[in-house]
Design a protein around this motif. Structure first.
Motif, PDB file in Angstrom:
ATOM      1  N   ARG A  22      -2.338   0.447  -5.091  1.00 25.95           N
ATOM      2  CA  ARG A  22      -2.730  -0.963  -5.082  1.00 25.95           C
ATOM      3  C   ARG A  22      -2.864  -1.529  -3.674  1.00 25.95           C
ATOM      4  O   ARG A  22      -3.671  -2.427  -3.417  1.00 25.95           O
ATOM      5  CB  ARG A  22      -1.714  -1.781  -5.887  1.00 25.95           C
ATOM      6  CG  ARG A  22      -1.876  -1.637  -7.391  1.00 25.95           C
ATOM      7  CD  ARG A  22      -0.829  -2.409  -8.132  1.00 25.95           C
ATOM      8  NE  ARG A  22       0.481  -1.771  -8.049  1.00 25.95           N
ATOM      9  CZ  ARG A  22       1.585  -2.254  -8.624  1.00 25.95           C
ATOM     10  NH1 ARG A  22       1.532  -3.383  -9.288  1.00 25.95           N
ATOM     11  NH2 ARG A  22       2.726  -1.605  -8.520  1.00 25.95           N
ATOM     12  N   ALA A  23      -2.068  -1.016  -2.748  1.00 25.83           N
ATOM     13  CA  ALA A  23      -2.115  -1.553  -1.389  1.00 25.83           C
ATOM     14  C   ALA A  23      -3.459  -1.289  -0.710  1.00 25.83           C
ATOM     15  O   ALA A  23      -3.867  -2.051   0.178  1.00 25.83           O
ATOM     16  CB  ALA A  23      -0.984  -0.952  -0.556  1.00 25.83           C
ATOM     17  N   ALA A  26      -5.850  -4.079  -1.608  1.00 27.26           N
ATOM     18  CA  ALA A  26      -5.429  -5.306  -0.941  1.00 27.26           C
ATOM     19  C   ALA A  26      -5.725  -5.247   0.553  1.00 27.26           C
ATOM     20  O   ALA A  26      -6.126  -6.251   1.160  1.00 27.26           O
ATOM     21  CB  ALA A  26      -3.937  -5.540  -1.178  1.00 27.26           C
ATOM     22  N   ASP A  69       2.659  -0.342  -3.065  1.00 32.34           N
ATOM     23  CA  ASP A  69       2.490  -1.450  -4.005  1.00 32.34           C
ATOM     24  C   ASP A  69       2.485  -2.816  -3.315  1.00 32.34           C
ATOM     25  O   ASP A  69       2.589  -3.847  -3.972  1.00 32.34           O
ATOM     26  CB  ASP A  69       3.583  -1.414  -5.073  1.00 32.34           C
ATOM     27  CG  ASP A  69       4.992  -1.420  -4.484  1.00 32.34           C
ATOM     28  OD1 ASP A  69       5.130  -1.268  -3.248  1.00 32.34           O
ATOM     29  OD2 ASP A  69       5.960  -1.560  -5.252  1.00 32.34           O
ATOM     30  N   SER A  70       2.367  -2.849  -1.986  1.00 32.75           N
ATOM     31  CA  SER A  70       2.313  -4.121  -1.257  1.00 32.75           C
ATOM     32  C   SER A  70       0.937  -4.761  -1.393  1.00 32.75           C
ATOM     33  O   SER A  70      -0.085  -4.077  -1.306  1.00 32.75           O
ATOM     34  CB  SER A  70       2.607  -3.895   0.232  1.00 32.75           C
ATOM     35  OG  SER A  70       3.910  -3.421   0.440  1.00 32.75           O
ATOM     36  N   ARG A  71       0.923  -6.080  -1.566  1.00 30.74           N
ATOM     37  CA  ARG A  71      -0.334  -6.823  -1.599  1.00 30.74           C
ATOM     38  C   ARG A  71      -0.259  -7.927  -0.546  1.00 30.74           C
ATOM     39  O   ARG A  71       0.250  -9.015  -0.803  1.00 30.74           O
ATOM     40  CB  ARG A  71      -0.585  -7.405  -2.995  1.00 30.74           C
ATOM     41  CG  ARG A  71      -0.862  -6.339  -4.054  1.00 30.74           C
ATOM     42  CD  ARG A  71      -1.386  -6.950  -5.327  1.00 30.74           C
ATOM     43  NE  ARG A  71      -0.447  -7.894  -5.906  1.00 30.74           N
ATOM     44  CZ  ARG A  71      -0.711  -8.672  -6.953  1.00 30.74           C
ATOM     45  NH1 ARG A  71      -1.902  -8.627  -7.522  1.00 30.74           N
ATOM     46  NH2 ARG A  71       0.197  -9.488  -7.434  1.00 30.74           N
ATOM     47  N   VAL A 189       3.706 -10.586   1.794  1.00 28.75           N
ATOM     48  CA  VAL A 189       3.112  -9.645   0.854  1.00 28.75           C
ATOM     49  C   VAL A 189       3.765  -9.890  -0.505  1.00 28.75           C
ATOM     50  O   VAL A 189       4.930 -10.288  -0.584  1.00 28.75           O
ATOM     51  CB  VAL A 189       3.299  -8.157   1.253  1.00 28.75           C
ATOM     52  CG1 VAL A 189       2.717  -7.872   2.617  1.00 28.75           C
ATOM     53  CG2 VAL A 189       4.750  -7.732   1.189  1.00 28.75           C
ATOM     54  N   ARG A 191       5.095  -8.101  -3.838  1.00 23.18           N
ATOM     55  CA  ARG A 191       5.543  -6.766  -4.223  1.00 23.18           C
ATOM     56  C   ARG A 191       6.570  -6.909  -5.335  1.00 23.18           C
ATOM     57  O   ARG A 191       7.543  -7.656  -5.207  1.00 23.18           O
ATOM     58  CB  ARG A 191       6.151  -6.058  -3.013  1.00 23.18           C
ATOM     59  CG  ARG A 191       6.556  -4.626  -3.236  1.00 23.18           C
ATOM     60  CD  ARG A 191       6.838  -3.954  -1.902  1.00 23.18           C
ATOM     61  NE  ARG A 191       7.362  -2.624  -2.093  1.00 23.18           N
ATOM     62  CZ  ARG A 191       8.646  -2.277  -1.967  1.00 23.18           C
ATOM     63  NH1 ARG A 191       9.542  -3.195  -1.619  1.00 23.18           N
ATOM     64  NH2 ARG A 191       9.036  -1.052  -2.165  1.00 23.18           N
TER      65      ARG A 191
END
Length: 315
Positions: A22-23, A26, A69-71, A189, A191
């Protein structure tokens, strides 16, 4: 092309078999000139090894570390590079926050980690706290961290004997050499926290173990506060053998739990009060037990085969 902006490499560590990171999506939405931006996905089985391999391959002057998984918020890079205009600033970071649509249990974990009684000054890693400021390693976290590439390479990157807490040891070393770290509460972010109670407890145990191992390899006065949870665990074990008036210590702790929970609870979630109180208590126990475990383990670097398995993907 804006020549005043530094080049940036985003490094994302992921598992070998992770199909959707996912990162990456993003990172592609960040507001930054494409010709100044590089994204490296480092696949492997040891995040410190993966990040070091990507660091050596990176071309950017500034490295932005994200977890898989960081956005990050779209404006993060432009905010952060403003702070790097001062040459003595070596690292910049901000909090990782729970998405508002996360399940209730994850929101409860986020409230716990964002409470001062559970994490002391490290609660700033999990919610915005205060203003942009010079800080230490306890307020910054690797899932949302920017650093000067040359400063990291000069120190040899992350200590691969440590996981977690590899970034904390590196930050301590940067500060010893006169470098500055900055915390920006608006450098966000999103998360999601751990999804189950068991995973949450395991994370806290590993945090405690990692801190103890860090202290053994890289002792600093700043780690003194991290001895409180393991000493609290020892106190609970010895309490039946102590004079009765020591029970007042436990009573005072209960009052502190109640007051802290009231302080962090949203207005419409008062029914969570016993739950959050229990989670803060559990955080102390799991962290403390993990710390004692870390006092007994022997940190060692991963075998060479781990490094050989790292695969870098430039996106």
């Amino acid at each position: 092309m804006d020549n005043s902006l530094p080049t940036v490499t985003i490094i994302i560590a992921a598992r070998p078999d992770e199909s959707e990171v996912r990162a990456v999506a993003a990172a592609r939405q960040l507001d930054y000139p494409p010709d100044k931006l590089e994204i490296i996905l480092a696949r492997g089985k040891h995040p410190s090894v993966q990040r070091n391999a990507a660091l050596r391959a990176a071309r950017g002057e500034i490295i932005y570390f994200l977890d898989d998984d960081s956005r990050p918020a779209p404006g993060n890079l432009r905010r952060a590079v403003e702070l790097f205009k001062s040459p003595d600033v070596k690292m910049v970071g901000g909090p990782n926050v729970c998405p508002p649509d996360a399940p209730a249990i994850e929101q409860a974990f986020a409230l716990t980690m964002g409470s001062w009684l559970a994490f002391a000054s490290s609660c700033a890693r999990y919610r915005p706290v205060g203003r942009t400021r010079a800080t230490g390693e306890k307020e910054l976290i690797l899932c949302n961290l920017l650093a000067r590439r040359d400063a990291m390479l000069e120190l040899g990157g992350f200590d691969e004997s440590l996981y977690p807490n590899e970034e904390n040891a590196l930050m301590d070393e940067l500060q010893k050499r006169g470098g500055k770290l900055f915390y920006d509460p608006e450098l966000l972010v999103e998360r999601r926290p751990r999804g189950t109670f068991g995973a949450f407890c395991k994370m806290l145990f590993n945090y405690g173990r990692g801190r103890a191992e860090q202290f053994r390899l890289h002792p600093t006065p700043g780690s003194a506060a991290n001895f409180v949870p393991p000493l609290f665990c020892l106190f609970l074990v010895l309490l039946p053998f102590l004079p009765r008036y020591f029970g007042w210590v436990l009573a005072a702790y209960g009052v502190a739990l109640l007051l802290q929970t009231v302080a962090v609870l949203p207005l419409k979630k008062w029914h969570w009060l016993p739950w959050i109180m229990s989670l803060i208590f559990v955080s102390h126990i799991c962290y403390g037990l993990g710390f004692w475990r870390g006092c007994l383990t022997k940190p060692k670097p991963p075998p060479p085969a781990i490094a050989a398995e790292v695969r870098l993907e430039k996106l």
